[in-house]
Motif scaffolding. Sequence first.
Motif, PDB file in Angstrom:
ATOM      1  N   ALA A 150     -13.609  14.787 -29.453  1.00 61.78           N
ATOM      2  CA  ALA A 150     -13.297  16.195 -29.219  1.00 61.78           C
ATOM      3  C   ALA A 150     -14.534  17.095 -29.315  1.00 61.78           C
ATOM      4  N   ASP A 151     -15.392  16.846 -30.294  1.00 55.12           N
ATOM      5  CA  ASP A 151     -16.561  17.716 -30.475  1.00 55.12           C
ATOM      6  C   ASP A 151     -17.494  17.655 -29.264  1.00 55.12           C
ATOM      7  N   ARG A 152     -17.774  16.445 -28.777  1.00 54.25           N
ATOM      8  CA  ARG A 152     -18.656  16.303 -27.617  1.00 54.25           C
ATOM      9  C   ARG A 152     -18.022  16.923 -26.375  1.00 54.25           C
ATOM     10  N   ALA A 153     -16.688  16.753 -26.251  1.00 57.42           N
ATOM     11  CA  ALA A 153     -15.994  17.347 -25.114  1.00 57.42           C
ATOM     12  C   ALA A 153     -16.083  18.870 -25.158  1.00 57.42           C
ATOM     13  N   ALA A 154     -15.874  19.442 -26.339  1.00 58.82           N
ATOM     14  CA  ALA A 154     -15.942  20.899 -26.480  1.00 58.82           C
ATOM     15  C   ALA A 154     -17.332  21.415 -26.103  1.00 58.82           C
ATOM     16  N   ARG A 155     -18.404  20.672 -26.500  1.00 62.66           N
ATOM     17  CA  ARG A 155     -19.774  21.105 -26.163  1.00 62.66           C
ATOM     18  C   ARG A 155     -19.967  21.136 -24.646  1.00 62.66           C
ATOM     19  N   LEU A 156     -19.459  20.128 -23.967  1.00 61.72           N
ATOM     20  CA  LEU A 156     -19.628  20.095 -22.509  1.00 61.72           C
ATOM     21  C   LEU A 156     -18.837  21.215 -21.833  1.00 61.72           C
ATOM     22  N   PHE A 157     -17.611  21.468 -22.319  1.00 63.77           N
ATOM     23  CA  PHE A 157     -16.827  22.560 -21.731  1.00 63.77           C
ATOM     24  C   PHE A 157     -17.542  23.897 -21.947  1.00 63.77           C
ATOM     25  N   ARG A 158     -18.161  24.065 -23.105  1.00 66.59           N
ATOM     26  CA  ARG A 158     -18.891  25.310 -23.385  1.00 66.59           C
ATOM     27  C   ARG A 158     -20.132  25.431 -22.487  1.00 66.59           C
ATOM     28  N   GLU A 159     -20.749  24.299 -22.171  1.00 65.74           N
ATOM     29  CA  GLU A 159     -21.894  24.322 -21.255  1.00 65.74           C
ATOM     30  C   GLU A 159     -21.474  24.862 -19.896  1.00 65.74           C
ATOM     31  N   VAL A 160     -20.300  24.433 -19.442  1.00 65.96           N
ATOM     32  CA  VAL A 160     -19.812  24.922 -18.141  1.00 65.96           C
ATOM     33  C   VAL A 160     -19.566  26.424 -18.208  1.00 65.96           C
TER      34      VAL A 160
END
Length: 379
Positions: free
Chosen positions: A24-34
């Motif tokens: 979840a943490d890595r996924a959240a970082r990528l979504f925030r990058e977008v």
Amino acid sequence: MSKTPDDPARLCEEARRLAENGEADRAARLFREVLALGDTPERARAALGLAVVLDDSGDVTGAREADRIAVSTADPEYGPRAAYHLALTHERAGEHREAGLAWQAVVDFGNPAYLPPALLALGRLADDAGDFETARGHWEEAIATGDAEYGPVAAHDLAQRLLERGEPARAQRVLTAGLRVIDRESAPYAHARLAVALGISCLDQAIGAFGAALGDEEAAADPEVGPLATELLARTLPLRGRGDEAREVWRRGLSDPGVAGQVRARLRRDFGGDDEDADPADLWWEPVVESAVSDGSLPAVAGEAFGALDHMYALLAVRYAGGPGADPAPAETHDLLGRAIRVPSDYLWGPLLHESFAERLRLATGTPARPLPPGWPDA
């Protein structure tokens, strides 16, 4: 190094894969990058993905902020999905006003895939608030979508309220519309639920019609119409849990000199008796049974009667089972007891009474088998 136009889509796809794998943490970082890339075609998708990941992680406040970002993009697909998710977070928290605003946002998007559940939810919120007319409008819109999942539920909710308001004919129309959108084979429970509700609405409509007939003085006094309407109304009301009203209907019919005889005959239509010319007054229990039928207490009276009979039968049968030698006056007493315990043998429930005694005797004597001859007590 500059980002290519495809980067947001690839980042979203990678974030989705990570989320599905529990990262979840890595996924959240990528979504925030977008989201940091600004107004890209993937902004709504990333915001909704972030909202779901944060919600699953327990960060409801962050999830709601992300949902609002997705809604603000006006994206026709991810916008209503984010509003849907936002509404659910408020419903979980019992925040009905905020949930209603989010559901209305779903409706405002106009995406037919998300309209039915949103309309259903708005109907229930309005109903909980006591605003029936607003609830009715939302439920009717949900039914009109023709959605096979949410349309029948809306039809059931609306029909229940219409029945409570004394509008069975309208309830029938609503339920019929709901049944038309159900595939009976794939959703048998939903179909059965609406079918039962439709039957209830028919009962309520019948109750209204019978009551209206008795409300007309001429019809109620008619020797054919009055007794028939009295019986139909009195026998239908208990099916809707209105036993007190049924008792009053019988009472009024039996107290009317013009139709009392016909009403009593209908009340007694299921009474047994071999001699049609026999006077019921000759049987002391007839008034008790008649009264029990009219006031709905027949099961209780039957239970009392069978309980008393079972007790007395056991007392007599124990003495008889002891044989002639157990009696002070063997021949006379034994014969008398035998005739007494044979009385119920011809009734449908006679064998059950015999079985009850046999089991009592087995338990009392402590024997593994019933110490009675086959065919007891007639053999």
